[in-house]
Scaffold this motif. Structure first.
Motif, short mmCIF file in Angstrom:
data_model
loop_
_atom_site.label_atom_id
_atom_site.label_comp_id
_atom_site.label_asym_id
_atom_site.label_seq_id
_atom_site.Cartn_x
_atom_site.Cartn_y
_atom_site.Cartn_z
N SER B 75 0.81 -1.21 0.00
CA SER B 75 0.00 0.00 0.00
C SER B 75 0.85 1.26 0.00
O SER B 75 0.43 2.31 -0.47
N THR B 76 2.06 1.16 0.54
CA THR B 76 2.91 2.35 0.65
C THR B 76 4.27 2.07 0.03
O THR B 76 4.91 1.06 0.36
N LEU B 77 4.66 2.94 -0.84
CA LEU B 77 6.00 2.90 -1.39
C LEU B 77 6.86 3.80 -0.54
O LEU B 77 6.60 5.01 -0.44
N ALA B 78 7.84 3.24 0.15
CA ALA B 78 8.63 4.01 1.09
C ALA B 78 10.05 4.17 0.61
O ALA B 78 10.64 3.23 0.08
N VAL B 79 10.55 5.38 0.80
CA VAL B 79 11.92 5.68 0.42
C VAL B 79 12.61 6.28 1.63
O VAL B 79 12.14 7.25 2.21
N THR B 80 13.67 5.68 2.04
CA THR B 80 14.39 6.20 3.20
C THR B 80 15.07 7.52 2.88
O THR B 80 15.08 8.44 3.69
N GLY B 81 15.60 7.66 1.72
CA GLY B 81 16.30 8.90 1.35
C GLY B 81 15.38 9.86 0.63
O GLY B 81 14.16 9.80 0.74
N ASP B 82 15.96 10.80 -0.11
CA ASP B 82 15.18 11.78 -0.87
C ASP B 82 14.50 11.10 -2.05
O ASP B 82 14.97 10.08 -2.56
N PRO B 99 -4.94 15.52 3.28
CA PRO B 99 -4.36 16.15 2.08
C PRO B 99 -3.52 15.15 1.30
O PRO B 99 -2.94 14.22 1.86
N SER B 100 -3.46 15.35 0.01
CA SER B 100 -2.69 14.46 -0.87
C SER B 100 -1.21 14.48 -0.53
O SER B 100 -0.55 13.44 -0.51
N PHE B 101 -0.70 15.64 -0.25
CA PHE B 101 0.71 15.78 0.11
C PHE B 101 0.76 16.24 1.56
O PHE B 101 0.42 17.38 1.88
N ALA B 102 1.14 15.34 2.45
CA ALA B 102 1.17 15.66 3.88
C ALA B 102 2.56 15.34 4.43
O ALA B 102 3.53 15.25 3.66
N PHE B 103 2.62 15.12 5.73
CA PHE B 103 3.93 14.97 6.37
C PHE B 103 3.91 13.78 7.33
O PHE B 103 2.88 13.47 7.94
N THR B 104 5.05 13.16 7.45
CA THR B 104 5.16 12.00 8.34
C THR B 104 4.74 12.39 9.76
O THR B 104 5.24 13.37 10.32
N GLY B 105 3.81 11.65 10.29
CA GLY B 105 3.34 11.92 11.64
C GLY B 105 2.35 13.06 11.75
O GLY B 105 1.89 13.39 12.84
N ASP B 106 2.00 13.69 10.62
CA ASP B 106 1.05 14.81 10.64
C ASP B 106 0.28 14.80 9.32
O ASP B 106 0.42 15.70 8.51
N THR B 107 -0.48 13.77 9.14
CA THR B 107 -1.10 13.54 7.84
C THR B 107 -2.32 14.40 7.56
O THR B 107 -2.89 14.31 6.48
N ASN B 108 -2.78 15.21 8.54
CA ASN B 108 -3.93 16.07 8.27
C ASN B 108 -3.51 17.50 7.94
O ASN B 108 -4.31 18.42 7.97
#
Lengths: 93, 315
Positions: B75-82, B99-108
């Protein structure tokens, strides 16, 4: 600088507003001529004087002052249509 | 012709080791032109030198590039780096709360796509701001809520709050507040309103406008003309606004020539006069014209005064 002219047999003195003069371009005489065209009825005979030379400070007999035409007398003219619009005027005075 | 060819067998398992004839060449492996079926257990490709995992296929989290931290768990494509893309990146439209573009640990909190040609921003799961299709930036609202076009609309519904605050701190020199550039460069009474006032229902109340000479228009609640002058000695204008000149017609008799004319003659005038600060004289305003009015200083008869003011309100 002042503009003097005859008004019903008595001398009238037009004092330009310093702020107005500061907003205008040209020489002092050109500015005064423009003000004469704007604030005097068209066709008024007038002269531009330097109040530093012509003493206007003693007003004891102010109402008896009379205008006498000098060598540098000029005549007020119409403003241009552009200037009329600029001053929100519908016609010349 | 292939350099090495392995012919599959109908059955059997085991380890196949391919050894290239050279150390750095001739290592191409050509698989059959068909699907490759792996076993039930994960298959891992190792770095031959470091023995680190390069790719693991078949585990719960597929490591697409284990050494670079690129994984996919279904379900999630994860990238450790940039993450860098030379092509476009497309996302789902998202929502106010997600939001479509959010932040790790703050997805709203982030950016999303509420309507066609529109971008919205949320914080704490609430819509805060959006850019409309016409480029208008709406803060605190989803539309400009006005029949008039605008580039920036800011709305607040907060007690004792402001829709906008402009701060250029502070107790220092050369700090400026708001610059409004609007209207014609030459004086005109046409519709140019740097500031327009409306009530909470959006009904017009008044407006303030200035031309390039500092003359105000349409501000019915502010003086459109004012002047202070000394009528004694050589008559002199101390200061003025929207006055081109003053005509001294005689003792206590003056014409105030308005620079940019009033719209009509129904304007109101006020003023006063004092003589050496101790005596007061009456001021009479007569002869209202759009371009001037007559100010007389009266003390039983016309007389000069050293502090004379005249003010006009109107259209």
């Amino acid at each position: 600088m002042r503009i003097i002219y005859d008004k019903n047999g008595t001398l009238a003195v037009l004092v330009p507003a310093p702020k107005k003069l500061a907003s205008m371009t040209g020489t002092d005489e050109e500015k005064l001529i423009h003000l004469a065209n704007k604030d005097l009825p068209t066709g008024t005979k007038y002269e531009i004087i330097d109040e530093a030379v012509v003493d206007l400070s003693d007003r004891s007999f102010r109402n008896a002052w009379e205008y006498v035409a000098g060598a540098s007398e000029q005549t007020s003219a119409d403003l241009s249509a552009e200037d009329l619009a600029k001053y929100n005027m519908t016609e010349n005075k | 012709m292939a350099k090495v060819k392995i012919q599959g067998h109908a059955s059997g398992t085991g380890i196949i080791t391919l050894t290239a004839p050279n150390t750095s060449t001739d290592r191409t492996v050509t698989l059959p032109d068909a699907d490759v079926t792996l076993g039930a257990s994960p298959v891992t490709a190792l770095n031959n030198a470091t023995a680190n995992e390069l790719v693991t296929v078949g585990s719960t989290t597929t490591e697409l590039d284990a050494e670079s931290g690129l994984t996919y768990d279904g379900s999630t494509l994860a990238v450790t780096g940039d993450l860098s893309a030379s092509g476009d990146i497309y996302a789902a439209v998202g929502s106010e709360a997600n939001p479509s573009f959010a932040f790790t640990g703050d997805t709203n909190t982030g950016l999303w796509h509420p309507d066609a040609d529109t971008i919205a921003f949320s914080t704490a799961g609430n819509h805060r701001m959006r850019i409309l299709a016409d480029g208008t930036l709406c803060v605190g609202e989803t539309s400009v809520m006005s029949s008039l076009g605008t580039s920036l609309f800011s709305r607040a519904n907060k007690a004792n709050g402001y829709s906008a605050i402009f701060l250029n701190d502070g107790n220092d020199a050369n700090r400026l507040g708001i610059l409004i550039a609007c209207g014609m460069d030459t004086p005109s009474s046409t519709v140019n309103y740097p500031i327009k006032f409306r009530d909470g229902d959006g009904n017009d109340i008044d407006n303030i406008s200035y031309d390039s000479t500092g003359v105000s228009y349409n501000g019915q609640n502010t003086a459109k003309v004012w002047i202070r002058f000394d009528g004694t000695g050589t008559v002199n204008i101390n200061d003025s606004h929207n006055v081109s000149s003053l005509t001294d017609d005689g003792v206590g008799d003056y014409i105030i020539n308005i620079d940019v004319d009033m719209a009509n003659t129904d304007y109101a005038c006020a003023g006063n006069a004092s003589i050496w600060t101790t005596e007061l004289a009456s001021v009479r305003h007569v002869g209202h014209a759009t371009g001037s009015w007559n100010l007389e200083v009266i003390d039983t008869a016309r007389r000069d005064a050293d502090r004379i003011t005249g003010i006009a309100f109107g259209d």
